[in-house]
Motif scaffolding. Sequence first.
Motif, short mmCIF file in Angstrom:
data_model
loop_
_atom_site.label_atom_id
_atom_site.label_comp_id
_atom_site.label_asym_id
_atom_site.label_seq_id
_atom_site.Cartn_x
_atom_site.Cartn_y
_atom_site.Cartn_z
N GLU A 16 -68.45 77.23 59.68
CA GLU A 16 -68.90 76.02 60.35
C GLU A 16 -68.01 74.82 60.07
O GLU A 16 -67.95 73.87 60.86
N ASP A 17 -67.29 74.84 58.94
CA ASP A 17 -66.45 73.71 58.57
C ASP A 17 -64.98 73.92 58.96
O ASP A 17 -64.11 73.15 58.56
N HIS A 55 -69.41 81.50 62.99
CA HIS A 55 -70.67 80.85 62.61
C HIS A 55 -71.37 80.33 63.87
O HIS A 55 -70.75 79.78 64.78
N GLU A 56 -72.68 80.51 63.90
CA GLU A 56 -73.46 80.18 65.10
C GLU A 56 -73.33 78.72 65.52
O GLU A 56 -73.47 78.40 66.71
N SER A 57 -73.04 77.82 64.59
CA SER A 57 -72.96 76.40 64.93
C SER A 57 -71.70 76.04 65.71
O SER A 57 -71.65 75.00 66.38
N VAL A 58 -70.66 76.87 65.63
CA VAL A 58 -69.41 76.59 66.35
C VAL A 58 -69.07 77.68 67.36
O VAL A 58 -68.04 77.61 68.03
N ASP A 97 -70.34 78.60 70.33
CA ASP A 97 -70.25 78.24 71.75
C ASP A 97 -68.92 77.56 72.06
O ASP A 97 -68.26 77.88 73.07
N GLU A 98 -68.51 76.63 71.20
CA GLU A 98 -67.27 75.91 71.45
C GLU A 98 -66.06 76.84 71.27
O GLU A 98 -65.10 76.77 72.06
N ARG A 102 -71.78 86.66 66.17
CA ARG A 102 -72.18 85.44 65.45
C ARG A 102 -72.79 85.78 64.09
O ARG A 102 -73.38 86.84 63.91
N SER A 149 -74.80 83.60 60.49
CA SER A 149 -75.49 82.37 60.11
C SER A 149 -75.26 81.95 58.66
O SER A 149 -75.60 80.82 58.29
N SER A 150 -74.69 82.83 57.82
CA SER A 150 -74.47 82.47 56.42
C SER A 150 -73.22 83.15 55.90
O SER A 150 -72.74 84.14 56.48
N THR A 194 -61.65 78.14 57.06
CA THR A 194 -62.61 77.23 56.41
C THR A 194 -61.84 76.10 55.76
O THR A 194 -60.71 76.28 55.31
#
Length: 492
Positions: free
Chosen positions: A273-274, A305-308, A310-311, A403, A405-406, A427
């Motif tokens: 995510e980072d 990671h699921e937070s990024v 889609d992009e 995807r 999540s952790s 990362t």
Amino acid sequence: MTERSAVERDLLEQVPDGLFLGGRWTAAGEGGTFAVYDPSSGDELKSIADAGPDDAVAALDAAVAAQADWGRTPPRQRGELLRRAFDTVTARAEEFALLMTMEMGKPLAESRGEVAYAAEFLRWFSEEAVRIVGRYGVNPEGTGRTIVSQMPVGPSYLITPWNFPLAMATRKIAPALAAGCTVVVKPASLTPLSTLLFVKVLEEVGLPAGVVNVLTTTRSSAVTKPLLGDSRLRKLSFTGSTAVGQSLMKQAADGMLRTSMELGGNAPFLIFEDADLDKAVEGAMAAKFRNIGQACTAANRFLVHESVADEFERRVTERTAAMPVGRGTEDGVKIGPLIDEDAVEKAVELVTDAVERGARVLTGGSAIDGPGTYYQPTVVTDVRPGSKILEEEIFGPVLSITRFSSEDEAIRLANSTEYGLVGYVYTRDLARGQRLMERLETGMMGLNVGVISNASAPFGGIKMSGIGREGGFEGIHEYLSPKYTMTPDPFA
């Protein structure tokens, strides 16, 4: 049929069409030949000698006859020969690049990159030849002196793959010669021309007769069996599939051969995510589509990671859809043909299986009608557990996304494979990067980089990805045996 340019025709004429045995170019003993084809069109490029078992024995005879003298050749002389080869390959880089594109299909820009990479093994091991060292010291009890010297392993059999036809030849031949070993080389029948031209260069720069011998053949098993069964052979180095590597290791066991095995891969590409997403996308495109995806180091499973996710999907889909496909010699082409019809069928099979299990194709997803063996640059997402595309090497221009999540889940997914060649991690968290260095079950890792191969670094994997290393100072030790000598205490 593709109309060849005068430059292409002249270049093909320069490539020897025979076997190289004991310093002479010769026809196969049985007189057979086989054709090498251009995968971009299916046209024949050249007909060359098709070796049989008797030729294999003749090649080993020559290597054995030359071993003692080559092993005693001063390291500086061995290194200078490799340096001359480096200079010549570098000077003729355009010829090697064009030949490679014709026989393998990769875009010309990538072929130029491979020539530079291949040449670096010649330069690196020309320098390592004079740095082979042992040790001398007092034994712990003080009763004598310990001398450890490094001896050439001896005649070696080198089997190279089709996907990097020049680099895989230099990556094996250079350390063997630097260490003082003579060799028998068997290039892949799909792409033997680059190796033949390279060995012609070695001949031109002063290679002694019998030090390098080349067998081109369509009968790999028939040629390999008598070599592995001959007690005079002392080393086997193979790059290729895990299944073939396992079979070769079983055969090599009877003769207790030293073995180096660079086998299959199933590389995970982890994006946290980072991550710097700009750099992650650039790295992803390089790690996936270099060599048209036909590399054991190619990223096989993109774990995002699921937070990024889609992009990331949006960006790589846009980039992938815009990649020009065509003959590697055409300007601007990014994706050339796959090596043959079997490779196209494999890509179709893996993508079809993934879709049937619930994955979505974001771009591409189909073979391209010929002439030539092409497959569309493809992005597949929402790939489900159990899909073949997560378990087998794709070896094609297909980017598959799953995807997570952790961090723990990402590592579990990354390590859930029998292979362990290379992994990629993006990362900004330095501590996470260090954790992944230890927790990722691979022999190599790219941390915020998408291309890791370098002549000065040890290339190789763990688990079913093989044993041994190529490149770096570790690479020359694959062709050396330490010899221990005890001497009396000179003061006693």
